[in-house]
Design a protein around this motif. Structure first.
Motif, PDB file in Angstrom:
ATOM      1  N   ILE A  15       0.876  -0.887   0.434  1.00 30.76           N
ATOM      2  CA  ILE A  15       0.087  -0.549   0.021  1.00 30.76           C
ATOM      3  C   ILE A  15       1.084   0.813   0.260  1.00 30.76           C
ATOM      4  O   ILE A  15       0.767   2.253  -0.666  1.00 30.76           O
ATOM      5  N   ARG A  16       1.650   1.557   0.717  1.00 30.50           N
ATOM      6  CA  ARG A  16       2.666   2.438   0.716  1.00 30.50           C
ATOM      7  C   ARG A  16       3.706   2.763  -0.367  1.00 30.50           C
ATOM      8  O   ARG A  16       3.525   4.109  -0.554  1.00 30.50           O
ATOM      9  N   ALA A  17       4.505   1.563  -0.605  1.00 30.17           N
ATOM     10  CA  ALA A  17       5.467   1.821  -2.260  1.00 30.17           C
ATOM     11  C   ALA A  17       4.063   2.319  -3.597  1.00 30.17           C
ATOM     12  O   ALA A  17       4.534   3.146  -3.966  1.00 30.17           O
ATOM     13  N   ASP A  18       2.162   1.796  -3.413  1.00 31.01           N
ATOM     14  CA  ASP A  18       1.802   2.448  -4.597  1.00 31.01           C
ATOM     15  C   ASP A  18       1.543   3.501  -4.391  1.00 31.01           C
ATOM     16  O   ASP A  18       1.534   4.387  -5.320  1.00 31.01           O
ATOM     17  N   LEU A  19       0.991   3.956  -3.129  1.00 34.47           N
ATOM     18  CA  LEU A  19       0.613   5.569  -2.694  1.00 34.47           C
ATOM     19  C   LEU A  19       2.275   6.861  -2.895  1.00 34.47           C
ATOM     20  O   LEU A  19       2.144   7.104  -3.748  1.00 34.47           O
TER      21      LEU A  19
END
Length: 451
Positions: free
Chosen positions: A433-437
């Motif tokens: 999630i963090r990488a995508d954001l």
């Protein structure tokens, strides 16, 4: 950021929670006692006052979250409210512990007005403290460190109130508890006010998040399918319910059940200072295990401490040991809770493309206020059921009601909290999630530059 800037922001962020706790710890530990034993209001009146005021205040939490999401100032969304709310918070804190010597009805009306006003002022400075975290950094480890520093400072403020209040009341009051509570609150409120000014100066919203205004409908759309948030929100009732029951009943338990009012400051101090140990270790432990796992372990430690106190009866050394163990578990659990709080916000943005940190932080605040309201109201009703009468020997029913509030109900709520959090699985997918954001933010900024 260089090391100096990083630590200036960390300390600035923590100072706000120190300020909150200098005033709010007084509310949690002493306001009911102040109303019943100093002002002379009936326990059932205070119970209704807490219930109505805190539920109404919970609604203002949601409104505050909406206001934050709609704010676009040169200082950011959340940061300006530390400046704007500092002085009203301090003034209303003082007024809450100054009840004029008038008739009982007027006293009650005055209590409603000042406590309601203080609760709204608290909302104005506390909701931004939660909503600003995702904007301070996108690094999960740094968020944990910021949350840890915040909790350390909150415990410093809470410890100051726990250990110093009754000695200050006795010294400044000259034999009058009413005068002593007033001047004690004057000192704490002034320190709180300047602490918020310090926070405003030293924190900065650096993470580039959605800048366009978010409608209420859009903000609530981030809740659709946000299972991690629903679990997290349900846990608020159990986790904070345990804390609020214990906090409200502590002074009564040691004053009446154990006939040791001299231990109030000691045990309250343990409950606010010792957790720093667990909180300080949280970032290091969190590197090696999932946040939920750490939450569970710390909850078990907290529960063990409560049970030791329960089984100790009146054996003071064992009670002290139990209080220390409970405090270590509580400190670690609260620290990781605040670190986890930003993660469902990111999950909602990941699913919908909308960042609604303000509204979700406000909803957390609302649920916390409702929990505080219910815990305070129930404890007041329990005292009334036990025929509690201030400053006298209590009935067996009153003593049992106090014991329920301080030990038995909190233990049950910790167990329910652990059962609830066993369904929380966001930790497993959060790195993606963090990488995508982060990739989205990078692409958006690149597109703006090209344009």
């Amino acid at each position: 950021m260089n090391s100096s800037s990083i630590w200036r922001q960390r300390i600035g962020y923590g100072a706000a929670d120190l300020a909150c706790n200098l005033v709010w710890q007084m509310i949690g530990l002493y306001l009911m006692f102040y109303y019943t034993d100093v002002v002379g209001l009936a326990a059932v009146q205070v119970s209704l006052l807490f219930l109505l005021t805190r539920i109404l205040d919970g609604v203002t939490d949601v409104l505050m979250g909406i206001l934050i999401d709609k704010t676009n100032s040169k200082w950011g969304k959340s940061r300006p409210y530390f400046l704007w709310g500092a002085v009203p918070f301090a003034i209303l804190g003082i007024l809450a512990f100054y009840v004029p010597d008038v008739g009982p009805t007027t006293k009650l009306v005055y209590a409603y007005m000042t406590y309601m006003g203080l609760s709204m002022a608290y909302t104005m400075v506390n909701i931004p403290l939660a909503s600003i975290l995702p904007s301070l950094t996108s690094d999960p480890q740094e968020r944990t460190i910021l949350a840890t520093v915040r909790i350390i400072f909150s415990f410093i403020g809470a410890t100051a109130v726990s250990v110093l209040t009754m000695p200050m009341v006795n010294t400044l009051g000259g034999g009058s508890q009413a005068t002593g509570f007033f001047w004690t609150m004057v000192i704490f409120s002034i320190i709180a006010c300047f602490s918020f000014f310090f926070t405003f100066k030293n924190v900065e919203e650096k993470v580039k998040m959605q800048v366009e205004k978010v409608t209420v409908k859009q903000a609530f759309s981030t809740l659709k399918g946000n299972k991690p948030y629903y679990i997290f929100a349900l846990n608020i009732f159990f986790m904070w319910g345990s804390y609020f029951f214990q906090q409200g009943a502590l002074v009564y338990y040691f004053t009446y059940n154990l006939n040791r009012p001299d231990l109030v400051a000691i045990v309250a101090g343990i409950g606010s200072f010792v957790p720093i140990v667990g909180t300080f270790l949280t970032p290091f432990i969190a590197k090696r295990m999932m946040k939920r796992t750490l939450f569970m372990i710390s909850s078990v430690v907290n529960l063990l401490g409560i049970l030791i106190i329960l089984l100790a009866n009146a054996v003071i050394p064992i009670i002290i040991v139990g209080a220390v163990i409970a405090a270590i578990g509580y400190g670690t659990r609260q620290s990781i809770y605040f670190s986890m709080q930003a993660d469902p916000v990111d999950y909602g943005e990941w699913k919908t493309g909308i960042n609604a940190a303000g509204i979700l932080s406000a909803l957390n605040g609302f649920l916390g206020k409702v929990t505080m309201a219910v815990a305070g109201a129930l404890f007041g009703l329990m005292l009334d059921w036990g025929q509690y009468v201030p400053n006298t020997t209590q009935t067996n029913d009153a003593l049992f009601a106090i014991k329920l509030g301080y030990l038995i109900i909190p233990a049950v709520l910790v167990i329910l909290s652990m059962i609830t959090m066993s369904f929380y699985n966001l930790d497993k997918i959060y790195p993606k999630i963090r990488a995508d954001l982060d990739a989205r933010y990078t692409n958006n900024n690149s597109g703006q530059e090209l344009a």
